[in-house]
Design a protein around this motif. Structure first.
Motif, PDB file in Angstrom:
ATOM      1  N   GLN A  60      18.601 -11.167  -2.637  1.00 39.24           N
ATOM      2  CA  GLN A  60      17.516 -12.092  -2.329  1.00 39.24           C
ATOM      3  C   GLN A  60      17.894 -13.562  -2.506  1.00 39.24           C
ATOM      4  O   GLN A  60      17.391 -14.408  -1.778  1.00 39.24           O
ATOM      5  CB  GLN A  60      16.292 -11.796  -3.212  1.00 39.24           C
ATOM      6  CG  GLN A  60      15.679 -10.440  -2.965  1.00 39.24           C
ATOM      7  CD  GLN A  60      15.138 -10.298  -1.564  1.00 39.24           C
ATOM      8  OE1 GLN A  60      14.545 -11.213  -1.033  1.00 39.24           O
ATOM      9  NE2 GLN A  60      15.354  -9.138  -0.972  1.00 39.24           N
ATOM     10  N   TYR A 117      10.550 -18.799   7.494  1.00 40.07           N
ATOM     11  CA  TYR A 117       9.497 -19.243   6.579  1.00 40.07           C
ATOM     12  C   TYR A 117       9.630 -18.566   5.214  1.00 40.07           C
ATOM     13  O   TYR A 117       9.532 -19.227   4.179  1.00 40.07           O
ATOM     14  CB  TYR A 117       8.127 -18.942   7.198  1.00 40.07           C
ATOM     15  CG  TYR A 117       6.970 -19.473   6.395  1.00 40.07           C
ATOM     16  CD1 TYR A 117       6.693 -20.831   6.362  1.00 40.07           C
ATOM     17  CD2 TYR A 117       6.154 -18.616   5.664  1.00 40.07           C
ATOM     18  CE1 TYR A 117       5.636 -21.326   5.622  1.00 40.07           C
ATOM     19  CE2 TYR A 117       5.092 -19.101   4.922  1.00 40.07           C
ATOM     20  CZ  TYR A 117       4.834 -20.456   4.907  1.00 40.07           C
ATOM     21  OH  TYR A 117       3.788 -20.943   4.163  1.00 40.07           O
ATOM     22  N   GLU A 118       9.885 -17.264   5.212  1.00 38.86           N
ATOM     23  CA  GLU A 118      10.057 -16.549   3.939  1.00 38.86           C
ATOM     24  C   GLU A 118      11.261 -17.083   3.172  1.00 38.86           C
ATOM     25  O   GLU A 118      11.196 -17.288   1.958  1.00 38.86           O
ATOM     26  CB  GLU A 118      10.209 -15.052   4.191  1.00 38.86           C
ATOM     27  CG  GLU A 118       8.946 -14.375   4.650  1.00 38.86           C
ATOM     28  CD  GLU A 118       9.166 -12.943   5.091  1.00 38.86           C
ATOM     29  OE1 GLU A 118      10.330 -12.466   5.028  1.00 38.86           O
ATOM     30  OE2 GLU A 118       8.190 -12.312   5.502  1.00 38.86           O
ATOM     31  N   LEU A 119      12.367 -17.293   3.859  1.00 36.11           N
ATOM     32  CA  LEU A 119      13.562 -17.818   3.197  1.00 36.11           C
ATOM     33  C   LEU A 119      13.348 -19.240   2.697  1.00 36.11           C
ATOM     34  O   LEU A 119      13.800 -19.598   1.607  1.00 36.11           O
ATOM     35  CB  LEU A 119      14.757 -17.761   4.143  1.00 36.11           C
ATOM     36  CG  LEU A 119      15.347 -16.378   4.382  1.00 36.11           C
ATOM     37  CD1 LEU A 119      16.377 -16.419   5.506  1.00 36.11           C
ATOM     38  CD2 LEU A 119      15.963 -15.824   3.114  1.00 36.11           C
ATOM     39  N   LEU A 173      10.515 -20.585   1.745  1.00 34.21           N
ATOM     40  CA  LEU A 173       9.682 -20.511   0.545  1.00 34.21           C
ATOM     41  C   LEU A 173      10.489 -20.064  -0.667  1.00 34.21           C
ATOM     42  O   LEU A 173      10.313 -20.597  -1.766  1.00 34.21           O
ATOM     43  CB  LEU A 173       8.508 -19.561   0.768  1.00 34.21           C
ATOM     44  CG  LEU A 173       7.360 -20.091   1.618  1.00 34.21           C
ATOM     45  CD1 LEU A 173       6.296 -19.007   1.774  1.00 34.21           C
ATOM     46  CD2 LEU A 173       6.751 -21.331   1.002  1.00 34.21           C
ATOM     47  N   SER A 174      11.367 -19.091  -0.466  1.00 30.65           N
ATOM     48  CA  SER A 174      12.216 -18.637  -1.565  1.00 30.65           C
ATOM     49  C   SER A 174      13.132 -19.752  -2.050  1.00 30.65           C
ATOM     50  O   SER A 174      13.325 -19.935  -3.255  1.00 30.65           O
ATOM     51  CB  SER A 174      13.065 -17.444  -1.129  1.00 30.65           C
ATOM     52  OG  SER A 174      12.268 -16.336  -0.853  1.00 30.65           O
ATOM     53  N   GLN A 176       8.978 -16.122  11.070  1.00 26.91           N
ATOM     54  CA  GLN A 176       8.554 -15.474   9.826  1.00 26.91           C
ATOM     55  C   GLN A 176       9.733 -15.345   8.854  1.00 26.91           C
ATOM     56  O   GLN A 176       9.590 -15.617   7.662  1.00 26.91           O
ATOM     57  CB  GLN A 176       7.955 -14.094  10.131  1.00 26.91           C
ATOM     58  CG  GLN A 176       7.402 -13.391   8.929  1.00 26.91           C
ATOM     59  CD  GLN A 176       6.211 -14.119   8.310  1.00 26.91           C
ATOM     60  OE1 GLN A 176       5.463 -14.793   8.996  1.00 26.91           O
ATOM     61  NE2 GLN A 176       6.048 -13.983   7.022  1.00 26.91           N
ATOM     62  N   ARG A 177      10.891 -14.967   9.375  1.00 25.85           N
ATOM     63  CA  ARG A 177      12.092 -14.829   8.533  1.00 25.85           C
ATOM     64  C   ARG A 177      12.477 -16.181   7.925  1.00 25.85           C
ATOM     65  O   ARG A 177      12.753 -16.282   6.734  1.00 25.85           O
ATOM     66  CB  ARG A 177      13.237 -14.269   9.376  1.00 25.85           C
ATOM     67  CG  ARG A 177      14.545 -14.176   8.651  1.00 25.85           C
ATOM     68  CD  ARG A 177      14.568 -12.999   7.731  1.00 25.85           C
ATOM     69  NE  ARG A 177      15.892 -12.898   7.134  1.00 25.85           N
ATOM     70  CZ  ARG A 177      16.115 -12.508   5.895  1.00 25.85           C
ATOM     71  NH1 ARG A 177      15.124 -12.142   5.135  1.00 25.85           N
ATOM     72  NH2 ARG A 177      17.328 -12.459   5.428  1.00 25.85           N
TER      73      ARG A 177
END
Length: 117
Positions: free
Chosen positions: A16, A58-60, A62-63, A55-56
């Motif tokens: 992650q 955006y998730e990365l 945010l992480s 979406q991919r």
């Protein structure tokens, strides 16, 4: 029991959070390519691909933001109020952010010179 979980948690952390900045940049590049493809020829399949790429990314992103916030807090705890380069850089940024650059008078005119303010 905890020793068995240690390997699993390390693997999750590696999957992650390792090379997170590089993965965010790659996801952004893929998103841009998908958006360019969608602009050149608009099809439902390309729209789905663009949505998935967004979406991919955006998730990365945010992480990465969460990770950077935690890293900043660790740095602040370690170097916070000490007379360090980090402290002075932080204070200079805060001073610049809090400075009043201009005001508006009663007539709506912008006052940006120090003597006018």
């Amino acid at each position: 029991m905890l020793k068995k979980l240690k390997r699993i948690i390390k693997d999750i952390n590696k999957d992650q959070y390792s090379n997170l900045e590089k993965r965010v940049a790659e996801a952004l590049d893929k998103l841009i390519i998908c958006q360019n493809n969608l602009l050149s020829s608009s099809t439902p399949a390309l729209a789905i691909l663009e949505k998935e790429a967004h979406q991919r990314w955006y998730e990365l992103a945010l992480s990465e933001e969460c990770f950077m916030r935690k890293r900043y807090r660790v740095t602040w705890v370690d170097c916070g109020d000490k007379n360090t380069k980090f402290f002075h850089r932080f204070m200079a940024a805060r001073r610049a952010m809090n400075q009043i650059h201009y005001l508006f008078d009663d007539f709506g005119l912008r006052l940006d010179k120090l003597e006018d303010i």
